[in-house]
Design a protein around this motif. Structure first.
Motif, PDB file in Angstrom:
ATOM      1  N   ASP A  62       0.804  -1.217   0.000  1.00  0.00           N
ATOM      2  CA  ASP A  62       0.000   0.000   0.000  1.00  0.00           C
ATOM      3  C   ASP A  62       0.843   1.275   0.000  1.00  0.00           C
ATOM      4  O   ASP A  62       0.309   2.370   0.177  1.00  0.00           O
ATOM      5  N   SER A  63       2.155   1.142  -0.253  1.00  0.00           N
ATOM      6  CA  SER A  63       2.989   2.348  -0.286  1.00  0.00           C
ATOM      7  C   SER A  63       2.803   3.150  -1.580  1.00  0.00           C
ATOM      8  O   SER A  63       2.799   4.376  -1.523  1.00  0.00           O
ATOM      9  N   PRO A  64       2.623   2.506  -2.757  1.00  0.00           N
ATOM     10  CA  PRO A  64       2.339   3.320  -3.954  1.00  0.00           C
ATOM     11  C   PRO A  64       0.836   3.590  -4.080  1.00  0.00           C
ATOM     12  O   PRO A  64       0.015   2.926  -3.461  1.00  0.00           O
ATOM     13  N   THR A  65       0.510   4.567  -4.887  1.00  0.00           N
ATOM     14  CA  THR A  65      -0.886   4.825  -5.232  1.00  0.00           C
ATOM     15  C   THR A  65      -0.996   4.714  -6.734  1.00  0.00           C
ATOM     16  O   THR A  65      -0.287   5.431  -7.438  1.00  0.00           O
ATOM     17  N   PRO A  66      -1.839   3.839  -7.264  1.00  0.00           N
ATOM     18  CA  PRO A  66      -2.687   2.893  -6.538  1.00  0.00           C
ATOM     19  C   PRO A  66      -1.863   1.744  -5.941  1.00  0.00           C
ATOM     20  O   PRO A  66      -0.708   1.525  -6.321  1.00  0.00           O
ATOM     21  N   TRP A  67      -2.494   1.021  -5.017  1.00  0.00           N
ATOM     22  CA  TRP A  67      -1.831  -0.111  -4.376  1.00  0.00           C
ATOM     23  C   TRP A  67      -1.427  -1.147  -5.422  1.00  0.00           C
ATOM     24  O   TRP A  67      -2.073  -1.298  -6.454  1.00  0.00           O
ATOM     25  N   THR A  68      -0.376  -1.896  -5.092  1.00  0.00           N
ATOM     26  CA  THR A  68       0.103  -2.966  -5.955  1.00  0.00           C
ATOM     27  C   THR A  68      -0.255  -4.306  -5.323  1.00  0.00           C
ATOM     28  O   THR A  68       0.082  -4.556  -4.160  1.00  0.00           O
ATOM     29  N   GLU A  69      -0.946  -5.157  -6.082  1.00  0.00           N
ATOM     30  CA  GLU A  69      -1.305  -6.478  -5.570  1.00  0.00           C
ATOM     31  C   GLU A  69      -0.064  -7.369  -5.529  1.00  0.00           C
ATOM     32  O   GLU A  69       0.664  -7.477  -6.505  1.00  0.00           O
ATOM     33  N   ILE A  70       0.134  -8.031  -4.379  1.00  0.00           N
ATOM     34  CA  ILE A  70       1.270  -8.925  -4.194  1.00  0.00           C
ATOM     35  C   ILE A  70       0.836 -10.383  -4.305  1.00  0.00           C
ATOM     36  O   ILE A  70       1.525 -11.201  -4.901  1.00  0.00           O
ATOM     37  N   ASN A  71      -0.307 -10.711  -3.709  1.00  0.00           N
ATOM     38  CA  ASN A  71      -0.774 -12.097  -3.679  1.00  0.00           C
ATOM     39  C   ASN A  71      -2.288 -12.103  -3.548  1.00  0.00           C
ATOM     40  O   ASN A  71      -2.871 -11.210  -2.924  1.00  0.00           O
ATOM     41  N   ASN A  72      -2.922 -13.143  -4.105  1.00  0.00           N
ATOM     42  CA  ASN A  72      -4.380 -13.242  -4.101  1.00  0.00           C
ATOM     43  C   ASN A  72      -4.732 -14.728  -4.094  1.00  0.00           C
ATOM     44  O   ASN A  72      -4.424 -15.433  -5.047  1.00  0.00           O
ATOM     45  N   LYS A  73      -5.370 -15.195  -3.017  1.00  0.00           N
ATOM     46  CA  LYS A  73      -5.675 -16.625  -2.893  1.00  0.00           C
ATOM     47  C   LYS A  73      -7.101 -16.865  -2.408  1.00  0.00           C
ATOM     48  O   LYS A  73      -7.581 -16.198  -1.492  1.00  0.00           O
ATOM     49  N   HIS A  74      -7.738 -17.843  -3.015  1.00  0.00           N
ATOM     50  CA  HIS A  74      -9.068 -18.294  -2.602  1.00  0.00           C
ATOM     51  C   HIS A  74      -8.920 -19.061  -1.293  1.00  0.00           C
ATOM     52  O   HIS A  74      -8.154 -20.018  -1.224  1.00  0.00           O
ATOM     53  N   ILE A  75      -9.666 -18.655  -0.275  1.00  0.00           N
ATOM     54  CA  ILE A  75      -9.488 -19.217   1.054  1.00  0.00           C
ATOM     55  C   ILE A  75     -10.703 -19.998   1.532  1.00  0.00           C
ATOM     56  O   ILE A  75     -10.574 -21.068   2.115  1.00  0.00           O
ATOM     57  N   MET A  76     -11.913 -19.476   1.276  1.00  0.00           N
ATOM     58  CA  MET A  76     -13.091 -20.088   1.879  1.00  0.00           C
ATOM     59  C   MET A  76     -14.348 -19.787   1.061  1.00  0.00           C
ATOM     60  O   MET A  76     -14.477 -18.716   0.489  1.00  0.00           O
ATOM     61  N   ARG A  77     -15.256 -20.758   1.048  1.00  0.00           N
ATOM     62  CA  ARG A  77     -16.585 -20.572   0.461  1.00  0.00           C
ATOM     63  C   ARG A  77     -17.602 -20.713   1.578  1.00  0.00           C
ATOM     64  O   ARG A  77     -17.474 -21.577   2.445  1.00  0.00           O
ATOM     65  N   VAL A  78     -18.623 -19.848   1.565  1.00  0.00           N
ATOM     66  CA  VAL A  78     -19.732 -19.942   2.501  1.00  0.00           C
ATOM     67  C   VAL A  78     -21.017 -19.970   1.680  1.00  0.00           C
ATOM     68  O   VAL A  78     -21.270 -19.081   0.877  1.00  0.00           O
ATOM     69  N   ASP A  79     -21.798 -21.042   1.863  1.00  0.00           N
ATOM     70  CA  ASP A  79     -23.085 -21.159   1.183  1.00  0.00           C
ATOM     71  C   ASP A  79     -24.058 -21.902   2.094  1.00  0.00           C
ATOM     72  O   ASP A  79     -23.776 -22.074   3.282  1.00  0.00           O
ATOM     73  N   SER A  80     -25.163 -22.344   1.559  1.00  0.00           N
ATOM     74  CA  SER A  80     -26.203 -22.988   2.380  1.00  0.00           C
ATOM     75  C   SER A  80     -25.711 -24.252   3.072  1.00  0.00           C
ATOM     76  O   SER A  80     -26.311 -24.694   4.054  1.00  0.00           O
ATOM     77  N   ARG A  81     -24.625 -24.833   2.601  1.00  0.00           N
ATOM     78  CA  ARG A  81     -24.064 -26.033   3.247  1.00  0.00           C
ATOM     79  C   ARG A  81     -23.110 -25.680   4.377  1.00  0.00           C
ATOM     80  O   ARG A  81     -22.615 -26.557   5.073  1.00  0.00           O
ATOM     81  N   GLY A  82     -22.795 -24.393   4.523  1.00  0.00           N
ATOM     82  CA  GLY A  82     -21.879 -23.939   5.563  1.00  0.00           C
ATOM     83  C   GLY A  82     -20.586 -23.419   4.965  1.00  0.00           C
ATOM     84  O   GLY A  82     -20.511 -23.107   3.779  1.00  0.00           O
ATOM     85  N   ALA A  83     -19.572 -23.353   5.805  1.00  0.00           N
ATOM     86  CA  ALA A  83     -18.266 -22.838   5.386  1.00  0.00           C
ATOM     87  C   ALA A  83     -17.372 -23.988   4.948  1.00  0.00           C
ATOM     88  O   ALA A  83     -17.307 -25.020   5.615  1.00  0.00           O
ATOM     89  N   THR A  84     -16.698 -23.802   3.834  1.00  0.00           N
ATOM     90  CA  THR A  84     -15.707 -24.756   3.347  1.00  0.00           C
ATOM     91  C   THR A  84     -14.387 -24.025   3.214  1.00  0.00           C
ATOM     92  O   THR A  84     -14.239 -23.133   2.369  1.00  0.00           O
ATOM     93  N   TRP A  85     -13.437 -24.394   4.070  1.00  0.00           N
ATOM     94  CA  TRP A  85     -12.104 -23.791   4.023  1.00  0.00           C
ATOM     95  C   TRP A  85     -11.285 -24.496   2.945  1.00  0.00           C
ATOM     96  O   TRP A  85     -11.233 -25.712   2.897  1.00  0.00           O
ATOM     97  N   HIS A  86     -10.620 -23.716   2.102  1.00  0.00           N
ATOM     98  CA  HIS A  86      -9.734 -24.264   1.079  1.00  0.00           C
ATOM     99  C   HIS A  86      -8.278 -24.256   1.540  1.00  0.00           C
ATOM    100  O   HIS A  86      -7.441 -24.947   0.955  1.00  0.00           O
TER     101      HIS A  86
END
Length: 98
Positions: A62-86
């Motif tokens: 977050d030091s530059p503007t705009p921010w620079t993305e370093i990492n992006n990971k799918h972690i969890m899904r929440v739906d009618s069956r509940g939470a599923t951690w990946h």
């Protein structure tokens, strides 16, 4: 400096900005214990009853503007069956080198 964001990528909805990975994991644990049809897990779309949330952690420099993305990971899904951690909290720390 780094900043972490929890995003429901499916709905392009940020659920918060965090300074530490510990704060992010605590928030995700809170979300996993919240029913899928209650805020903030209730999807913001008209078809929310058949939809869910796909939570990702995004790490930014977050030091530059705009921010620079370093990492992006799918972690969890929440739906009618509940939470599923990946990824476990230990895996999350390894992924984000924290």
């Amino acid at each position: 400096m780094s900043k972490f964001v929890i995003e429901d990528e499916m709905h392009s909805d940020w659920l918060g900005e965090f300074s530490t990975l510990k704060e992010v994991i605590e928030k995700l644990q809170e979300l996993s214990a919240t029913p899928w049809d209650e805020d903030p897990n209730r999807a913001p779309c008209m078809s929310w009853k058949t939809c869910g949330r796909e939570y990702y952690i995004i790490k930014f420099d977050d030091s530059p503007t705009p921010w620079t993305e370093i990492n992006n990971k799918h972690i969890m899904r929440v739906d009618s069956r509940g939470a599923t951690w990946h990824k476990t909290p230990e895996e999350i720390h390894q992924i984000f080198d924290e």
